[in-house]
Structure formats: structure tokens, C-alpha cells
Design a protein around this motif. Structure first.
Motif, PDB file in Angstrom:
ATOM      1  N   ILE A  62      -6.638  89.389   2.115  1.00 44.54           N
ATOM      2  CA  ILE A  62      -7.507  88.387   2.737  1.00 44.54           C
ATOM      3  C   ILE A  62      -6.683  87.408   3.553  1.00 44.54           C
ATOM      4  O   ILE A  62      -7.033  87.074   4.689  1.00 44.54           O
ATOM      5  CB  ILE A  62      -8.333  87.644   1.662  1.00 44.54           C
ATOM      6  N   SER A  63      -5.577  86.953   2.987  1.00 45.47           N
ATOM      7  CA  SER A  63      -4.699  86.017   3.684  1.00 45.47           C
ATOM      8  C   SER A  63      -4.160  86.626   4.973  1.00 45.47           C
ATOM      9  O   SER A  63      -4.153  85.977   6.027  1.00 45.47           O
ATOM     10  CB  SER A  63      -3.545  85.612   2.767  1.00 45.47           C
ATOM     11  N   LEU A  64      -3.739  87.869   4.898  1.00 46.74           N
ATOM     12  CA  LEU A  64      -3.227  88.567   6.078  1.00 46.74           C
ATOM     13  C   LEU A  64      -4.324  88.729   7.131  1.00 46.74           C
ATOM     14  O   LEU A  64      -4.088  88.515   8.322  1.00 46.74           O
ATOM     15  CB  LEU A  64      -2.670  89.939   5.671  1.00 46.74           C
ATOM     16  N   ALA A  65      -5.529  89.069   6.705  1.00 49.17           N
ATOM     17  CA  ALA A  65      -6.646  89.242   7.638  1.00 49.17           C
ATOM     18  C   ALA A  65      -6.992  87.917   8.317  1.00 49.17           C
ATOM     19  O   ALA A  65      -7.268  87.886   9.513  1.00 49.17           O
ATOM     20  CB  ALA A  65      -7.861  89.805   6.909  1.00 49.17           C
ATOM     21  N   THR A  69      -6.733  87.504  12.369  1.00 50.12           N
ATOM     22  CA  THR A  69      -7.974  87.421  13.129  1.00 50.12           C
ATOM     23  C   THR A  69      -8.525  86.006  13.231  1.00 50.12           C
ATOM     24  O   THR A  69      -9.542  85.787  13.881  1.00 50.12           O
ATOM     25  CB  THR A  69      -9.061  88.309  12.501  1.00 50.12           C
ATOM     26  N   GLY A  70      -7.910  85.075  12.556  1.00 48.92           N
ATOM     27  CA  GLY A  70      -8.386  83.702  12.588  1.00 48.92           C
ATOM     28  C   GLY A  70      -9.545  83.459  11.643  1.00 48.92           C
ATOM     29  O   GLY A  70     -10.283  82.506  11.792  1.00 48.92           O
ATOM     30  N   GLY A  71      -9.747  84.310  10.674  1.00 42.24           N
ATOM     31  CA  GLY A  71     -10.815  84.132   9.695  1.00 42.24           C
ATOM     32  C   GLY A  71     -11.375  85.455   9.255  1.00 42.24           C
ATOM     33  O   GLY A  71     -11.063  86.493   9.816  1.00 42.24           O
ATOM     34  N   CYS A  76     -18.114  83.391   9.500  1.00 43.25           N
ATOM     35  CA  CYS A  76     -19.151  83.471  10.527  1.00 43.25           C
ATOM     36  C   CYS A  76     -20.487  82.951  10.010  1.00 43.25           C
ATOM     37  O   CYS A  76     -21.306  82.484  10.783  1.00 43.25           O
ATOM     38  CB  CYS A  76     -19.318  84.918  11.013  1.00 43.25           C
ATOM     39  N   VAL A  77     -20.716  83.008   8.721  1.00 42.90           N
ATOM     40  CA  VAL A  77     -21.976  82.553   8.150  1.00 42.90           C
ATOM     41  C   VAL A  77     -22.149  81.064   8.399  1.00 42.90           C
ATOM     42  O   VAL A  77     -23.198  80.600   8.791  1.00 42.90           O
ATOM     43  CB  VAL A  77     -22.029  82.862   6.630  1.00 42.90           C
TER      44      VAL A  77
END
Length: 85
Positions: A62-65, A69-71, A76-77
Motif C-alpha cells: 500500500i505504501s509503495l502504491a 501513484t499519489g494515493g 478517490c471516495v
């Protein structure tokens, strides 16, 4: 295996008093909080043998993603909520 028809009684080796007192709604609150159980494939389970190792790997992913990607998609929710106001 033969089924016994019409038998709604406990087997002779079981006694109702040995089963204890039933409590209505015993797990209701924990059920409402929800669970998130996942079945791992056997090859994945060999690598991640404990709950902690799975969580650590997923957190690092998750941290790498988020860094790349900036989040994550969850962020987005909150953006959609702000737009609808």
C-alpha cells in the motif's frame, strides 16, 4: 450414511445440560463490526505463515502504491464526496 427420519432428539450420549446455557445475540456486536477473512492460496500461505507477515507485506505494498501513484483508490471516495457538496 443413513439418515434417521423423524428423529428430532439428541443422541443418547449428549445431554442438554452439558451443552450450557445459550445466550441470544452473543456475537451480534462483533458481527456488526464486520470481519475481513481471506483464504490464501497454498503457495502464498507457504510464504506468509502468520497474520502479521501478511499484514506487513500488504502495508508495504500500500505504501509503495501510494508513493508511485499519489494515493490509492480509497482516496478517490473522499474526492467524490467533496464534489457533491
Amino acid at each position: 450414511m443413513k439418515k434417521v427420519k423423524g428423529s428430532d432428539e439428541l443422541r443418547p450420549e449428549y445431554k442438554r445440560e452439558d451443552l450450557g446455557v445459550g445466550v441470544r445475540g452473543k456475537y451480534y456486536e462483533s458481527y456488526c463490526q464486520g470481519t475481513n477473512l481471506v483464504l490464501l492460496s497454498p503457495d502464498v500461505a507457504k510464504v506468509f505463515s502468520t497474520e502479521e507477515s501478511v499484514n506487513e507485506a500488504l502495508r508495504s505494498l500500500i505504501s509503495l502504491a501510494e508513493k508511485s501513484t499519489g494515493g490509492t483508490s480509497r482516496t478517490c471516495v473522499s474526492t467524490k464526496k467533496r464534489v457533491s457538496r
